[in-house]
Design an enzyme around this catalytic site. Structure first.
Site, PDB file in Angstrom:
ATOM      1  N   CYS A   2      -0.639  -7.945   0.727  1.00  0.00           N
ATOM      2  CA  CYS A   2      -0.169  -6.984  -0.251  1.00  0.00           C
ATOM      3  C   CYS A   2       1.204  -7.388  -0.776  1.00  0.00           C
ATOM      4  O   CYS A   2       1.741  -8.430  -0.431  1.00  0.00           O
ATOM      5  CB  CYS A   2      -0.087  -5.591   0.373  1.00  0.00           C
ATOM      6  SG  CYS A   2      -1.610  -5.048   1.165  1.00  0.00           S
ATOM      7  N   LEU A  51      -4.046  -5.470  -1.545  1.00  0.00           N
ATOM      8  CA  LEU A  51      -5.218  -6.333  -1.564  1.00  0.00           C
ATOM      9  C   LEU A  51      -6.041  -5.937  -0.345  1.00  0.00           C
ATOM     10  O   LEU A  51      -5.640  -6.185   0.794  1.00  0.00           O
ATOM     11  CB  LEU A  51      -4.816  -7.810  -1.492  1.00  0.00           C
ATOM     12  CG  LEU A  51      -5.965  -8.832  -1.440  1.00  0.00           C
ATOM     13  CD1 LEU A  51      -6.802  -8.774  -2.707  1.00  0.00           C
ATOM     14  CD2 LEU A  51      -5.425 -10.237  -1.220  1.00  0.00           C
ATOM     15  N   ASN A  75       2.961  -5.613   4.368  1.00  0.00           N
ATOM     16  CA  ASN A  75       2.323  -6.795   3.800  1.00  0.00           C
ATOM     17  C   ASN A  75       1.971  -7.727   4.946  1.00  0.00           C
ATOM     18  O   ASN A  75       2.863  -8.198   5.655  1.00  0.00           O
ATOM     19  CB  ASN A  75       3.276  -7.490   2.817  1.00  0.00           C
ATOM     20  CG  ASN A  75       2.783  -8.853   2.388  1.00  0.00           C
ATOM     21  OD1 ASN A  75       1.591  -9.103   2.308  1.00  0.00           O
ATOM     22  ND2 ASN A  75       3.718  -9.756   2.113  1.00  0.00           N
ATOM     23  N   GLY A  76       0.675  -8.002   5.153  1.00  0.00           N
ATOM     24  CA  GLY A  76       0.286  -8.927   6.196  1.00  0.00           C
ATOM     25  C   GLY A  76      -0.939  -8.480   6.961  1.00  0.00           C
ATOM     26  O   GLY A  76      -1.715  -7.642   6.488  1.00  0.00           O
ATOM     27  N   GLU A  77      -1.111  -9.033   8.151  1.00  0.00           N
ATOM     28  CA  GLU A  77      -2.223  -8.693   9.031  1.00  0.00           C
ATOM     29  C   GLU A  77      -1.739  -8.712  10.481  1.00  0.00           C
ATOM     30  O   GLU A  77      -1.007  -9.623  10.882  1.00  0.00           O
ATOM     31  CB  GLU A  77      -3.384  -9.705   8.895  1.00  0.00           C
ATOM     32  CG  GLU A  77      -3.978  -9.822   7.505  1.00  0.00           C
ATOM     33  CD  GLU A  77      -4.805  -8.623   7.075  1.00  0.00           C
ATOM     34  OE1 GLU A  77      -5.067  -7.738   7.932  1.00  0.00           O
ATOM     35  OE2 GLU A  77      -5.185  -8.553   5.897  1.00  0.00           O
ATOM     36  N   ASP A 100      -4.938  -1.732  10.489  1.00  0.00           N
ATOM     37  CA  ASP A 100      -3.787  -2.137  11.293  1.00  0.00           C
ATOM     38  C   ASP A 100      -2.483  -1.481  10.879  1.00  0.00           C
ATOM     39  O   ASP A 100      -1.531  -1.432  11.664  1.00  0.00           O
ATOM     40  CB  ASP A 100      -3.634  -3.660  11.282  1.00  0.00           C
ATOM     41  CG  ASP A 100      -3.608  -4.256   9.878  1.00  0.00           C
ATOM     42  OD1 ASP A 100      -3.793  -3.508   8.895  1.00  0.00           O
ATOM     43  OD2 ASP A 100      -3.422  -5.483   9.762  1.00  0.00           O
TER      44      ASP A 100
END
Length: 629
Positions: A2, A51, A75-77, A100
């Protein structure tokens, strides 16, 4: 994956205009085309572009905790979020979603800033705690995800995933930092300790910053580091088994997605290893993508084809033609800051190709830094042996004199390109490795600058922060210190910046399994002989992967993503090279000796010298200046 942006007032609880947050998020809409949101409260505003990758419909952002006492944009995983969720539920945490993002919120509520050490993944996030009225800004261990910040004249701090988010704020002032130009000319990118614009900071990898209203912004806190000072014990078989365990775990944990997933495949050791382990773990064919060149000397697609056939992947490939220089104009806006790693062009093209088929792609980035896969690292290892054998009183005058008189011959066969090696051996290990990594040597930079720019630069030299970082590295040897500096300096500044901007430009999530922090920490503990043997770097990785990959893939000379810019600058980009000194934004700065640049450009175009890397740097600097206005 994102994009995030926001505003935080450090002087009182002044209201935040949600339209300003929205403008900042609109500037990075490419990072998140699937959703958007803005949240404001007295003194703070958070914005998000999404996203969708996991929990596609159930995790919109900004997201508030169940208790409504904390809000996050992320932003991330987080790859271990399911295990963390189970642990937090046992502590009484409540969840409304299956993703998450909410796990980070509850982790903060239960563990505070210590929650960062429990998160396995790539991330940059802003979390506002309404109880304490604090804003936590945090960045992952290796710096996979970026975060820019700047202080405005009204006392507010703005932040965003890309510099363009800050540029969208109407009160943000644009002033070039001349020291960043010195950094850029040395390295080919603006490293994380600096920004091309004055007043802009990049939160460093493995750091967080906790902001409070009515308080000055504190110095960021380092919450993770890697040490090369310890050594693992065991023979090659034992350590190889541990290595394979970590690699398998890193790859399989990053295969979790609710959207189509694939991999980049260059045919090199790292991407081939990732694909091999994906194929081992997947019940269906792995989707792979590769990019080649019409110029045979730069094309590696035959190796990628071979790996694709071996593991029965669903493979797509595309060739970049010599006229693909048309992308040059777009790169300036894509990166915001000047960025001269020419492999950004094929990286962008492979991201474009991948996005036609998947939303998530795994890459092979990171293994060279962690396991000593770069040629410069193996050279440095041998040079350190020479330095240990020859005293400086003998080494410096002998090799210094040879380096001074030896011609620079980038066109010659590699054994004859000795000038850099001689100059490196004349210096200490830190200065020598800085010279090996630099794109433009300090002697050449000095001939380019105008007298006015030399006054602006003062005593600062781009190598100084790198040398200090390397000198203070937690390690036992020169190789340890070189790898540490590559992980902390080159990796986030060049490699991860390139992959993040090019993938996000097409709304593709790129994941780097070989940058799993447990794998990095394991690599840092390996004895030197498990990393480098003779001229072979990444030795244990190659030995371990022999059960999967053929030797001619594992042990062939590393090529990398090479781009034929030298030919372009003698052909379709020749006029652009000639125009660098005579007009446009670069010439108007007055930073450079125009006659010197014109002479270098003409020599390159005539074919009497190869100045392609330097001319490309100056061309990309001009494109960036045009973008920044």
């Amino acid at each position: 994956m994102c994009g995030i942006a926001g505003i935080f007032h450090t002087e009182g609880l002044k209201p935040v205009d949600p339209d300003r947050i929205r403008m900042m998020c609109d500037a990075i809409a490419h990072r998140g085309p699937d959703g958007e949101g803005v949240w404001t409260a007295p003194g703070v505003g958070l914005g998000h572009r999404r996203l969708s990758i996991i929990d596609l419909a159930g995790s919109p952002q900004p997201m508030a905790s169940v208790e409504q006492d904390a809000v996050i944009v992320f932003n991330g995983e987080i790859y271990n979020f399911k295990a963390l969720r189970t642990e937090l539920q046992a502590l009484g945490a409540k969840f409304r979603t299956d993703g998450d993002t909410e796990v980070i919120l509850q982790a903060w509520r239960h563990w505070g800033a210590d929650c960062l050490t429990r998160l396995h993944g790539m991330f940059a996030f802003a979390l506002y705690d309404l109880r304490e009225r604090t804003l936590l800004l945090a960045r992952d261990r290796l710096g996979v995800k970026p975060l820019f910040t700047a202080r405005l004249t009204d006392g507010s701090i703005i932040f965003g995933s890309e510099l363009k988010a800050l540029l969208a704020h109407p009160a943000f002032r644009r002033e070039i930092d001349p020291l960043a130009v010195e950094d850029y000319l040395a390295w080919g990118y603006v490293p994380d300790h600096r920004s091309i614009l004055k007043g802009v900071e990049k939160l460093a990898a493995g750091h967080y910053q906790l902001l409070r209203h009515d308080a000055p912004a504190p110095v960021p806190v380092q919450w993770w580091d890697v040490s090369f000072a310890d050594r693992a014990k065991g023979n090659a078989d034992d350590l190889g088994a541990h290595l394979l365990y970590h690699m398998r775990d890193a790859v399989t944990s990053r295969m979790l997605a609710d959207v189509p997933l694939g991999a980049f495949l260059s045919g090199g050791v790292d991407s081939s290893s990732v694909v091999a382990l994906m194929a081992e773990a997947s019940a269906s064919p792995v989707k792979t993508c590769s990019i080649g060149f019409d110029v045979a000397a730069f094309d590696e697609t035959a190796y990628a084809d071979r790996i694709a056939q071996q593991f029965h992947t669903q493979h797509w490939k595309r060739k970049v033609s010599p006229d693909d220089f048309s992308l040059v104009d777009r790169l300036g806006g894509m990166f915001d800051e000047p960025f001269a790693d020419a492999s950004a062009l094929p990286t962008f093209r492979v991201c474009e190709l991948a996005r036609e088929h998947v939303t998530v792609a795994l890459s092979g980035d990171g293994a060279d830094e962690a396991f000593a896969g770069y040629r410069r690292q193996t050279f440095h290892h041998r040079e350190e042996q020479v330095r240990a054998f020859l005293p400086g009183a003998l080494r410096m005058p002998v090799f210094g004199a040879l380096g001074a008189v030896w011609p620079k011959a980038d066109w010659a066969p590699r054994p004859l390109r000795a000038k850099t090696t001689f100059l490196s051996l004349a210096a200490n290990g830190e200065d020598g490795y800085a010279r090996a990594l630099a794109v433009t040597a300090p002697e050449l930079r000095d001939t380019l600058y105008s007298p006015d720019f030399r006054r602006l630069r003062g005593e600062y030299r781009a190598e100084q922060p790198f040398v200090e970082l390397m000198r203070n590295a937690p390690g036992r040897s020169g190789l340890d210190r070189a790898q540490y500096a590559d992980l902390k300096f080159y990796l986030p500044g060049d490699i991860l910046t390139k992959v993040d901007r090019t993938s996000m430009a097409v709304s593709l999530e790129a994941r780097e399994p070989l940058l799993d922090h447990r794998l990095i920490e394991f690599g840092a503990r390996l004895p030197e002989k498990m990393r480098v043997r003779g001229t072979t770097g990444k030795w244990l990785v190659k030995q371990t992967m022999r059960r999967y990959l053929p030797d001619d893939v594992l042990f062939r000379q590393k090529m990398g993503f090479v781009t034929p810019i030298a030919q372009w600058l003698r052909g379709p980009l020749a006029q652009a090279a000639r125009g660098l000194a005579s007009g446009g934004s670069l010439a108007r700065t007055g930073w450079f000796d125009s006659a010197r640049i014109e002479a270098l450009a003409e020599a390159h175009i005539a074919g009497t010298a190869d100045h392609s890397r330097l001319i490309w740097q100056l061309l990309m600097l001009r494109k960036s200046l045009d973008h920044l206005g």
